[in-house]
Design an enzyme around this catalytic site. Sequence first.
Site, PDB file in Angstrom:
ATOM      1  N   THR A 142       0.831  -1.213   0.000  1.00  0.00           N
ATOM      2  CA  THR A 142       0.000   0.000   0.000  1.00  0.00           C
ATOM      3  C   THR A 142       0.861   1.257   0.000  1.00  0.00           C
ATOM      4  OG1 THR A 142      -0.165  -0.256   2.385  1.00  0.00           O
ATOM      5  CG2 THR A 142      -2.035  -0.955   1.100  1.00  0.00           C
ATOM      6  N   THR A 143       1.901   1.236   0.839  1.00  0.00           N
ATOM      7  CA  THR A 143       2.775   2.410   0.901  1.00  0.00           C
ATOM      8  C   THR A 143       3.433   2.612  -0.459  1.00  0.00           C
ATOM      9  OG1 THR A 143       3.206   1.696   3.155  1.00  0.00           O
ATOM     10  CG2 THR A 143       4.559   3.482   2.304  1.00  0.00           C
ATOM     11  N   ASP A 152      -0.645  -8.854   6.700  1.00  0.00           N
ATOM     12  CA  ASP A 152       0.216  -8.660   5.529  1.00  0.00           C
ATOM     13  C   ASP A 152       0.867  -9.985   5.139  1.00  0.00           C
ATOM     14  OD1 ASP A 152      -0.370  -6.018   5.433  1.00  0.00           O
ATOM     15  OD2 ASP A 152       1.598  -5.280   6.033  1.00  0.00           O
TER      16      ASP A 152
HETATM   17  P1  ADP Z   1       4.315  -1.512   1.605  1.00  0.00           P
HETATM   18  O1  ADP Z   1       3.136  -0.941   2.326  1.00  0.00           O
HETATM   19  O2  ADP Z   1       4.478  -0.912   0.261  1.00  0.00           O
HETATM   20  O3  ADP Z   1       4.340  -2.985   1.610  1.00  0.00           O
HETATM   21  P2  ADP Z   1       6.550  -1.719   3.386  1.00  0.00           P
HETATM   22  O4  ADP Z   1       6.888  -0.761   4.464  1.00  0.00           O
HETATM   23  O5  ADP Z   1       6.053  -3.044   3.761  1.00  0.00           O
HETATM   24  O6  ADP Z   1       5.562  -0.987   2.409  1.00  0.00           O
HETATM   25  O7  ADP Z   1       7.860  -1.889   2.522  1.00  0.00           O
HETATM   26  C1  ADP Z   1       7.904  -2.727   1.421  1.00  0.00           C
HETATM   27  C2  ADP Z   1       9.246  -2.602   0.744  1.00  0.00           C
HETATM   28  O8  ADP Z   1      10.301  -3.000   1.619  1.00  0.00           O
HETATM   29  C3  ADP Z   1       9.337  -3.505  -0.464  1.00  0.00           C
HETATM   30  O9  ADP Z   1       9.892  -2.794  -1.535  1.00  0.00           O
HETATM   31  C4  ADP Z   1      10.250  -4.622  -0.003  1.00  0.00           C
HETATM   32  O10 ADP Z   1      10.961  -5.223  -1.051  1.00  0.00           O
HETATM   33  C5  ADP Z   1      11.162  -3.875   0.920  1.00  0.00           C
HETATM   34  N1  ADP Z   1      11.891  -4.747   1.847  1.00  0.00           N
HETATM   35  C6  ADP Z   1      11.422  -5.698   2.667  1.00  0.00           C
HETATM   36  N2  ADP Z   1      12.429  -6.278   3.363  1.00  0.00           N
HETATM   37  C7  ADP Z   1      13.570  -5.678   2.972  1.00  0.00           C
HETATM   38  C8  ADP Z   1      14.949  -5.799   3.316  1.00  0.00           C
HETATM   39  N3  ADP Z   1      15.344  -6.672   4.221  1.00  0.00           N
HETATM   40  N4  ADP Z   1      15.828  -4.991   2.715  1.00  0.00           N
HETATM   41  C9  ADP Z   1      15.405  -4.105   1.805  1.00  0.00           C
HETATM   42  N5  ADP Z   1      14.143  -3.916   1.446  1.00  0.00           N
HETATM   43  C10 ADP Z   1      13.225  -4.693   2.005  1.00  0.00           C
HETATM   44 MG    MG Z   2       4.526  -4.304   3.214  1.00  0.00          MG
END
Ligand code: ADP
Ligand code: MG
Length: 564
Positions: free
Chosen positions: A105-106, A401
Amino acid sequence: MSSGTQAYLAQIGGVPVLVLKEGTQRAFGKEAMRINIMVAKAVSEVMKSTLGPKGMDKMLIDSLGDITITNDGATILDEMDVQHPIGKLLVEIAKTQDDEVGDGTTTAVILSGALLEEAEKLLDKNIHPTVIVSGFKRALDVATEHLRKIAVPVQRDDVNMLKKIAATAMHGKISETVKDYFAELAVKAMLQVAENRDGRWIADLDNVQIVKKHGGALEDTQLVYGIVIDKEVVHAAMPKRVVNAKIALLDAPLEVEKPEIDAEIRINDPNQIRAFLEEEENILKSYVDKFKALGVTAVFTTKGIDDMAQYYLAKAGILAVRRVKRSDIEKLVRATGGRLVTNIEDMTEADLGFAGLVEERRVGDEKMVFVEQCKNPRAVSILIRGGFERLVDEAERNLTDALSVVSDVIEEPYVLPGGGAPEMEVAKVVRQFAAKVGGREQYAVEAFANAVEVIPKTLAENAGLDAVDVLTELRHIHESKEDGWKYGINAFTGKVSDMWAIDVIEPLTVKLQALKAAVEAATMVLRIDEIIAASKLETGKGEEKKEGGEEESKSGSSSSSSLD
Ligand code: ADP
Ligand code: MG
C-alpha cells in the site's frame, strides 16, 4: 479568482448569470492540476518515511483521543482522515491495493506521488496531460510485461519459499525473533485454507479467523485448527470438554421471553402463579428435551441463556455458550457444517454442526471456547497474544500482511526479489523503450522510469544511505550484470546486494498491482481540468471562513473551500 464571481459561469448582454451556488470556488486547467498534484505529493511525502524495514511508525490520534501506532500504509491513510478529495483518492488507491493483494500500500501511494511529481515537470514544459497519461500507460505495459518475464515461478506448497515471502512482508515491522514464528503460522494457516476450485487455487483470508487477546507474549500466539470463541461456558456445572460434539447453533434466546410491552397479568389465586411459572419452565425444558432427543452436546447462541435454562442444560450434560458474536456464529456455521436456527421447535438433526472437540481453555486470565477438528477442515484461527493492546493490534496488521502475501503466491505462484530490485528493472526497460517512442510522449515514458526509482531511493534514504550513490550503483549493476535484476538494497547492512540470496522475496502480484494502482491514480488526477467546489456548509466555525474571498489568490487556495 475571487470566490464571489466564481459561481457566474455565463453572461447575457453583459449581465452575469448565476449558474452555480453563490460562494462556489473554481480552479481551472493547470492551476487545478497543480493544486491536486501538490496534495498528492504531500500525502505521499508523509508515507515515505514508513517504507521498508527501516521505515518509521506513525502515531495517529483520532478525534476521541484514541491512539494508533502503526507502520501500515492503509491504516495510516485511513486514520489520517484526509479531507482533500485528491487525498481521499489516494486513500482509495491504498484500500484497493489492500483489498486486491493485501500488501504494497505504501509503495502504491509513493509511486502515485512520484508519477505526479514527474508529470508536473512535463506540464511545465507544456506537454499536454493526455500525452502524459498515454505515455504512462505505455510505460506501464512495458513494465508489466518485463516483470512477468523476470518473475520466478514457485511451487504453491513450497513451505520454505512461502515462509521467506511472509517474512519479507514483516521485515523490520515485528521483532526478528517473532518474525519467523509468525511467518510459519501464516504459511500453515494459508496452506490449510487453500483449495482448488475448478482448477483455480483460492486462498481466502476470510477463512482465517484472527482473535486477539492481550496478555502473554507475541510468542504465545497460536494457530488453532478450528474456531475460537471469546466467551466462556455459561454455567459452572456444564462440561468443559466435549468430544465428537453435535452442535446446535442458535439465533434464539434460551430464556423466558419478557413481554415486549409492559403487560400486566392479574393473578388472584396462588395456584395460578405456580401454573404460570411452570408453563415458562416447561417451554425451556421442552427445548432441552429436544436437544437431548437430537443428541446435541454443545449449544452456541447469539442470544441469552437464563438461569433456568442453564440449569436444565447443565443437568443434561450439554455445554452451552451465550451471546456469541454474529460474525463468530457465522464462522461456526461454516466450520461445523451446521445451520443457524431461529426457531428451536423446528430444529432437526440436519441443522446440527459437528466438531471433534469443543473445549473451554484458559487464555491468560480469561477463558475461551475452542471448537476444533471441525467438519470443514478449512476453518483455522490465529489467536494473537501480546503484552498490551496496541502491540497486539500492530501484530495483527503485520500478520495480515504476511497472510496476504502467502495467499497471493498460492493464487499466482510467481515471485520477485524485493528491496527495490523490481523497480530498478522497470526503470531500466522503460528507459530503453522510451528511446523508441519518440515525440513528446517519450518524455512521459522517461518520466515514468524516473518516477519508479522513488522506491529504491526511499528505501535507501530510510536506511540512512546516500540515495544518489545507491541509485548509481544499482543502475550500473542492473544494466551490466547478467543477474543484475536480483539486486536491491539490503536495508539492514545498507549494501547493494542480491536480494534473492538474502531471502527478500515478494509476490509478483503485489508489484504489478502497485504499479497499476499508481498509474490509475495519476491518470485520474491528470484528467481533472477543473475543480468546482461548493462553499462549505456553515457549521459555526467562524474562523474557517474569515480569510475566504478576500484573497485574489493565484494558487487558488482559499480557506473556505476544499481546494486547499
Ligand atoms: P508496503 O506498504 O508498500 O508494503 P513496506 O513498508 O512493507 O511498504 O515496505 C515494502 C518494501 O520494503 C518492499 O519494496 C520490499 O521489497 C522492501 N523490503 C522488505 N524487506 C527488505 C529488506 N530486508 N531490505 C530491503 N528492502 C526490504
Ligand atoms: Mg509491506
